[in-house]
Design an enzyme around this catalytic site. Structure first.
Site, mmCIF file in Angstrom:
data_model
loop_
_atom_site.group_PDB
_atom_site.id
_atom_site.type_symbol
_atom_site.label_atom_id
_atom_site.label_comp_id
_atom_site.label_asym_id
_atom_site.label_seq_id
_atom_site.Cartn_x
_atom_site.Cartn_y
_atom_site.Cartn_z
ATOM 1 N N CYS A 585 7.880 99.781 45.167
ATOM 2 C CA CYS A 585 7.556 98.637 44.605
ATOM 3 C C CYS A 585 5.944 98.646 44.274
ATOM 4 O O CYS A 585 5.533 99.181 43.253
ATOM 5 C CB CYS A 585 7.608 97.494 45.654
ATOM 6 N N HIS A 689 13.845 97.903 48.097
ATOM 7 C CA HIS A 689 13.268 97.894 49.344
ATOM 8 C C HIS A 689 14.535 98.086 50.396
ATOM 9 O O HIS A 689 15.608 98.029 49.624
ATOM 10 C CB HIS A 689 12.508 96.565 49.979
HETATM 11 N N1 GLN Z 1 2.476 92.737 44.977
HETATM 12 C C1 GLN Z 1 3.325 93.539 44.095
HETATM 13 C C2 GLN Z 1 4.550 92.276 43.149
HETATM 14 O O1 GLN Z 1 4.419 91.290 43.565
HETATM 15 C C3 GLN Z 1 4.586 94.384 44.775
HETATM 16 C C4 GLN Z 1 5.193 93.597 45.867
HETATM 17 C C5 GLN Z 1 6.093 94.721 46.649
HETATM 18 O O2 GLN Z 1 5.441 95.417 46.895
HETATM 19 N N2 GLN Z 1 7.024 94.162 47.338
HETATM 20 O O3 GLN Z 1 4.816 92.730 42.269
#
Ligand code: GLN
Length: 763
Positions: A585, A689
């Protein structure tokens, strides 16, 4: 009374009566739902039913306990109190409580964090009691600053409301500072800070929420830390720090059952200091009780009412509720996020006797659909406890079982708490007086509580026949241990896994990926070393076989990106020479050319030919279960996505997988067919995730295979350097045999958790 309000009151009154007398069901928040439909300004119009004052209780953990106990204290002080005791904490729950109320002196109302932005301006309470903010239900809330924004907005539109808050929590302190600067609050009463004045000397958990100063994006320094992000923090850069406390707990003494401490402070110009002694245990109770005492003193209750109510508090709502069933003491508690769970595990650990622990996790709408967070719980702490049997229940029992397996704990699957009693009935090792602990999240709790209530009622009737059979899990772990006696390749370096910035990139249980990799090597008898490369640390990637980076909220991601920039060239070289790397992510985004933080375009590491844009704000997110078809995997790859960024691959760049689930977008909405992530050399970047590897063992082994190849090359290099011919021949032979080391493991539990998602999401 105006017509709308009259209609709302009459209709919801009839409804409540009908529910109770005809359907024989408690009204719950149905009257409020209907009432608000008829009169959206219902709360505002009914707030006059509270004559003296009101306290709204908000915070991730402890709301229901604090609300109930604070109402008890006020009643003990002789007040007539309105309270939504069952925890119906949305606008409809609060409206229902007001509809039922004929008139009260005080109201103590639990309110959901996000909903407080709507409820508080309507209710204009006297006090906003803010307990703490932990990561919880991120699939509903997005990232934690979104919750902070909602709370600041609540206070902005209710300027007479006085904030009472936990100043040990930097996330709450930030809210207090932001609220104080609002023009609408220029003449609001000063906020009241409470906290714990000294270290409670608790063992630290792995994952904490806020290690970074939100004001200037520097890492905090802690004089001491209690749990989560709570403690005495300061930012060495901008000076943001825990303020002087108005009310504080000190001289904290934990007992096996209960906790005592000294409460002191100055409120309403009066100096107070008295002893609090609670039958409820847990370090978090110190905060809950301090919050209650602060609010109670501030609203004019005397210390006697506080200490009495605490002494007599008997939660009948499944929060730290005690039972006595089949001669055993049973403790039932709610835990719905890593911090709450870790606190519960501490209670279990502090009991040195034989015990059975049953965990229950559901993923209904109010629980949040994502179970990744169970990987942020330190279940490992239970692994070495003697005389312990562990059970996994609830809708996501398969995920729990996998999580526990990687913590070295064999968990038996159960359909309900009753089964625990049946299975341990003839377990001589546990004995007849082993305690039972049941820990459940929101919707998993009521069925467990119902069963326990019923069992306790029926106590004395025939005890169920035991059917304590060795669980399958037992055999599996045993066979794994046998497998792990595979001889260690002589002279081989351990496989070195670098977990980069675990203190910043740790959003949704992503550290679980490291756990999975580590255990899957250990089970095969392959030596492994995990290096946690925290903020400010350095590492030589030449000595690393596998790099893992997790996801992150925007702000932390920004600081992490500055830190990673410092090792950009090393990382790029590592990737180019075929070093395996897993980026989830936020860190997947950072490997590209650019990514976005609100409107700011942040340069990425430029290692992958991708870039990340954002169509809306950080609240416009892609959230939900997602399943991919990944070329090298024979099983569908399942995970959970939650991101605001949309990633675009350059022409010719290979995605990690094709989205095959009904729901789920992956990289972006525009590119069709939908694809997720990237695969470049031995790098996997993905939005999944879950954590990814826990439900997809093939992906884990794919990375391990590459890591073993790299380790073999390192061994070879070591041998060459030593110029020992014999060692060199040995190392070369080993290099050839690397993949053979990846013996197949029994992945049935992992695949059951995978199948749970795949079956629901793929037609
Ligand atoms: N902050 C980033 C987004 O919202 C990544 C989020 C995450 O790692 N879940 O795109």
């Amino acid at each position: 009374m105006d017509i709308r309000l009259g209609a709302a009151c009459v209709t919801s009154g009839i409804l409540a009566w009908g529910l109770q007398h005809v359907a024989h069901r408690p009204g719950g928040n149905v009257p409020g739902v209907v009432g608000l439909k008829i009169e959206p300004r219902l709360i505002e119009k009914l707030r006059g039913r509270i004559h003296e004052g009101s306290v709204v209780v908000v915070g991730t953990n402890g709301k229901t306990t604090v609300t109930n106990l604070l109402a008890d204290v006020m009643e003990q002080a002789g007040r007539n109190v309105l309270c939504n005791r069952t925890g119906a904490n949305l606008d409809s729950g609060i409206a229902s409580a007001l509809l039922k109320c004929k008139g009260a002196e005080w109201a103590v109302l639990e309110c959901d964090e996000l909903w407080s932005a709507k409820v508080v301006p309507a209710l204009q309470p006297s006090y906003y009691l803010l307990l703490n903010l932990f990561r919880d239900q991120l699939d509903r809330c997005g990232e934690i600053d979104h919750i902070q924004d909602a709370i600041v907005s609540a206070l902005e539109h209710s300027p007479t409301t006085r904030l009472i808050y936990n100043a040990d929590d930097p996330l709450c302190q930030m809210i207090a500072e932001r609220a104080a600067k609002l023009p609408s609050r220029a003449s609001s009463p000063a906020s009241i800070a409470f906290g714990v004045a000294e270290s409670m000397s608790l063992a630290q958990n792995r994952v904490a929420d806020a290690t970074m100063c939100q004001a200037c994006r520097h890492m905090f320094v802690y004089d001491y830390r209690q749990y989560g992000q709570l403690g005495s923090y300061r930012c060495p850069n901008c000076g943001f720090a825990r303020p002087a406390l108005d009310v504080e707990a000190s001289d904290v003494r934990f007992r096996p059952r209960g906790v005592a401490f000294q409460l002191s402070g100055r409120l309403n110009g009066e100096e107070r200091s008295f002893e609090i002694d609670s039958p409820l245990s847990g370090s978090y109770m110190v905060y809950n009780l301090t919050a209650i005492a602060t609010a109670a003193l501030q609203t004019g209750c005397d210390p006697k009412a506080i200490t009495q109510a605490i002494k007599w508090f008997d939660p009948k709502n499944g929060r730290l509720q005690e039972y006595h069933i089949h001669g055993r003491d049973v403790l039932l508690n709610l835990a719905k996020n890593p911090t709450g769970f870790n606190q519960n595990l501490r209670i279990v650990e502090s009991d040195e006797g034989p015990k059975a622990v049953a965990f229950f996790i559901n993923t209904q709408i109010v629980d949040g659909f994502d179970v990744s967070w169970i990987w942020d719980i330190d279940f490992e702490e239970l692994a070495n406890q003697p005389h312990l049997r562990v059970f996994a229940g609830g809708g996501r029992k398969n995920d729990l079982q996998v999580r526990l397996k990687y913590a070295g704990i064999k968990a038996e699957l159960i359909d309900g708490i009753e089964e625990v009693f049946e299975r341990i009935a003839q377990d001589d090792e546990l004995g007849a007086d082993a305690r039972v602990y049941a820990i459940a999240n929101y919707t998993a709790l009521p069925p467990v509580k119902r069963q326990l209530d019923r069992m306790e009622r029926e106590e004395g009737s025939s005890q169920s026949e035991s059917m304590a059979a060795l669980s399958q899990a037992d055999e599996k772990i045993a066979s794994m241990q046998e497998e792990s006696s595979v001889s260690k390749p002589q002279g081989a370096n351990p496989v070195r896994i670098a977990h980069m910035l675990p203190d910043l990139l740790n959003l949704y249980g992503d550290g679980g990926n490291v756990r999975v990799l580590e255990e899957r090597l250990a089970w095969r008898g392959i030596p492994v070393e995990v290096e946690r490369v925290c903020y400010g640390d350095t590492i030589d990637l030449d000595d690393v076989d596998l790099v893992v980076l997790g996801g992150s909220p925007d702000k932390e991601q920004r600081l992490a990106s500055e830190e990673l920039e410092k090792m950009r060239d090393d990382l790029a070289a590592y990737v180019e020479e075929g070093g395996p790397l897993l980026a989830i992510c936020g860190s997947y985004q950072m490997l590209g050319r650019t990514w976005l933080l609100d409107d700011e375009e942040v340069p990425g590491l430029g290692i992958l030919q991708i870039e990340t844009r954002r169509p809306g704000t950080s609240t416009d997110r892609l959230i939900g279960d997602i399943v991919l078809d990944v070329p090298f995997a024979s099983h569908p790859v399942a995970g959970f996505e939650n991101h605001a960024g949309r990633t675009y691959l350059d022409e010719g760049v290979q995605p990690f997988g094709r989205v095959v689930s009904e729901a789920g977008v992956g990289n972006n909405e525009e590119t069709r067919p939908h694809a997720d992530g990237v695969i470049y050399k031995n790098v996997i970047g993905t939005y999944l995730h879950g954590p990814l590897l826990s439900k997809n063992p093939e992906v884990a082994d794919h990375l391990l295979e590459k890591a073993l190849e790299r380790r073999a090359k390192r061994d070879e290099a070591t041998a060459q350097a030593e110029a020992q011919e014999e060692a060199q021949t040995k190392a070369t032979a080993q290099a050839e045999a690397q993949t053979e080391l990846l013996l197949s493991l029994d992945d049935s539990e992992e695949l059951a958790a995978n199948q749970f998602i795949v079956a629901a999401q793929v037609r």
